[in-house]
Structures are given as C-alpha cells and as structure tokens.
Design a protein around this motif. Structure first.
Motif, short mmCIF file in Angstrom:
data_model
loop_
_atom_site.label_atom_id
_atom_site.label_comp_id
_atom_site.label_asym_id
_atom_site.label_seq_id
_atom_site.Cartn_x
_atom_site.Cartn_y
_atom_site.Cartn_z
N PRO A 1 41.46 49.94 36.66
CA PRO A 1 40.40 50.11 35.66
C PRO A 1 40.67 49.27 34.42
O PRO A 1 41.81 49.19 33.94
N TYR A 2 39.63 48.66 33.91
CA TYR A 2 39.76 47.80 32.74
C TYR A 2 39.66 48.65 31.48
O TYR A 2 38.71 49.44 31.32
N VAL A 3 40.64 48.51 30.63
CA VAL A 3 40.67 49.25 29.36
C VAL A 3 40.36 48.26 28.25
O VAL A 3 41.09 47.28 28.05
N LYS B 1 40.35 46.90 24.70
CA LYS B 1 41.13 47.05 23.47
C LYS B 1 40.55 46.10 22.44
O LYS B 1 40.81 44.89 22.47
#
Length: 307
Positions: A185-187, A189
């Motif tokens: 999963p892409y977080v 930031k």
C-alpha cells in the motif's frame, strides 16, 4: 389445384374463392364497401388505415393458400438406381471405414459438449489463485497467467472458436510470465513547503541603512540608499552585471532594490545596448519593447530603427 374452380388464379382466390368468404366479409365491413378487382387500388389509396386492412387481407390469404397446397401435395416417386444412391453394395470396406469415422466424430462432439465452457457469472474479483493457460499460436506455444479461474473463463469466452481458447496447463510453464504479487500500500507523505521569509523590522532597518552598489554610465556609484519599496512609475533602465548579464528594470528604484537585495553590482548602460543591435528579448522585456515599437524606436522584429 387448390380450388375446384377451373380458373384458380390469384384474382379468383382474393375476390371470389369460397374458401375465404368469411375473411372478405370482414374486410367489406371494415372498409364500408365491397372490394373488387376494379376498385381495390382506389380503396387502398384513400387512407393509410384502408391500405393496411387490404394489405393484411392479401398477405394472410396467400399464406394460407400456399400452406394448404404444400400439405395437400402428393409425395413424389422415389427413383432408386443400383450403384447411384451410395448404397453399401460394391464398396463394403470403404463404407465401414466411413461409418467408423462418423461414429468417432460423434463421440468427440459428445466429449466437447461435456467440456463446454461456462460463460455465466463472469463478475471476477481479485482473489489470487493463479492458473496457467496455454495455446498453440503460429506453431509455437503461448502461455498466459490468469489471476484466478474466473478470469480464465472470461478470456476464453471472448473467443468465438474453440481453437483460439487457452487450455489449463501446469503452473510451472508460466514461471517466466509476469506473476501476481500483492502490491504494497502506498502511504502518502506530504512534504511541507518552506515558509516564506518575511523581512523583520530589524532587517528592514539594516536594509535601508545600506547603500546601492549600482554604477552610473560614467562608472561612478550612484550612492543611493537601499529602498524598502518602489513605485511602478515607468522609466526604463538598462543595466549590465559583472557577469555580462543584460537586464531591463522598470525604473531606477527597481534597479537599486535588486542591487541591494541580491548584492549585485549593476552597471547602467544606454537603452540601445539592451535592445539595439540584436533581436529583442520579447519575453523578458515585453512591456518596454511594446512601448519602443509604438514610438517607432524598434521595428516589429525588435531591430533598432533610430541610431
């Protein structure tokens, strides 16, 4: 012959045949007048409703007559000639082989019917249960990896001919085919933008206490105090930096402000050095160039006209 009348033609069938007396009476009632061979065309051209009534009567009448004639037609005599009707007389061995091939074809068709592809419920999900499919294409085997059995059926159902469909093969044959892995999963930031620097009162006092490093045309320092702000009064100034960069400023105050802020020594030069002798920079000095062109100092290509 359909009717006992000797003149059993189309006109007799439509207007006189007793077989269709009831239908003609109904048409006469709907039309409000009797229909004959002389007035049928005029009746049909009176309105669309009468046209449809007559047309339906004619179509139904002729269809019924053709159907009755086919049912009452006597069977034709069947002529049987020995050796001409492909009977099993002279070639019993070839006939037996042909019969065997037909039987084997029926067996294959039955097997294919049992393995008929199920093309229902093709709303597939992303459950990973990989299946390897293979088929022969241009005399070479082609392999494809499917995420699950639903996608395997969905792709095969798109092919009209069974020869183009994939068959399930060993999963090892798809080891060089792109696999289905769970994606991380892409977080997100966010990177905060640097805050804009604002001049503090202390900085403003020190800024205004400094002197501009701008040089005049004669090479002497103008010795102006560094301005805290400038107006937009249009008085163009041409200047050249120590690195050779030429730049136009709206007025002298803007020139001093740039010199104080970036600590650059600008040497003032005549306006002709910024725009004359070469093509003008239309993007950087658009406002000034427009004014020079309006008063006739520059031409449309940015070349100096007045010397």
């Amino acid at each position: 012959m359909y009717c006992i009348d000797p003149n059993d033609d189309a006109e007799h069938t439509i207007f006189s045949c007793p077989r269709f007396r009831a239908k003609r009476e109904k048409v006469t009632k709907d039309l409000g007048q009797a229909m004959t061979a002389d007035n049928v065309v005029n009746i049909m051209l009176e309105c669309s409703e009468k046209w449809n009534i007559v047309r339906n009567y004619l179509d139904n009448t002729m269809k019924i007559k053709e159907k009755d004639e086919r049912e009452n037609e006597p069977p034709k005599d069947i002529l049987f000639v020995s050796g001409k009707n492909k009977e099993n007389v002279e070639r019993p061995i070839e006939f037996a082989k042909k019969q065997e091939r037909q039987d084997s074809t029926l067996v294959k068709n039955k097997k294919n019917n049992k393995k008929r592809l199920n093309c229902t419920n093709l709303e597939c999900n992303n459950t990973i249960n990989s299946i390897c499919g293979g088929k022969e294409e241009d005399k070479h085997m082609k392999y494809r990896l499917f995420m699950n059995e639903c996608f395997f059926r969905k792709v095969n159902c798109a092919f009209q001919h069974a020869n183009n469909r994939y068959e399930m093969v060993s999963i090892d044959l798809c080891k060089n085919v792109g696999a289905h892995y769970l994606t991380k999963p892409y977080v997100f930031k966010p990177i905060p933008l640097p805050a804009e620097k604002e001049l503090s009162p202390k900085t403003r006092r020190s800024f205004s206490s400094r002197r501009s490093q701008t040089l005049g045309v004669d090479g002497s320092f103008c010795d102006h105090a560094c301005p805290a702000s400038c107006t937009e009064e249009y008085d163009p100034q041409c200047a050249v930096s120590s690195s050779g960069q030429r730049k136009m400023f709206v007025n002298h105050c803007k020139l001093d402000y740039n010199s104080c802020l970036y600590k650059v020594v600008w040497h003032r030069r005549p306006l002709s050095e910024c725009v004359g002798g070469r093509k003008a920079d239309m993007t950087q000095n658009r406002g000034f160039i427009g004014w020079m062109q309006r008063v006739g100092i520059l031409d449309r290509k940015g070349k100096l006209v007045l010397s």
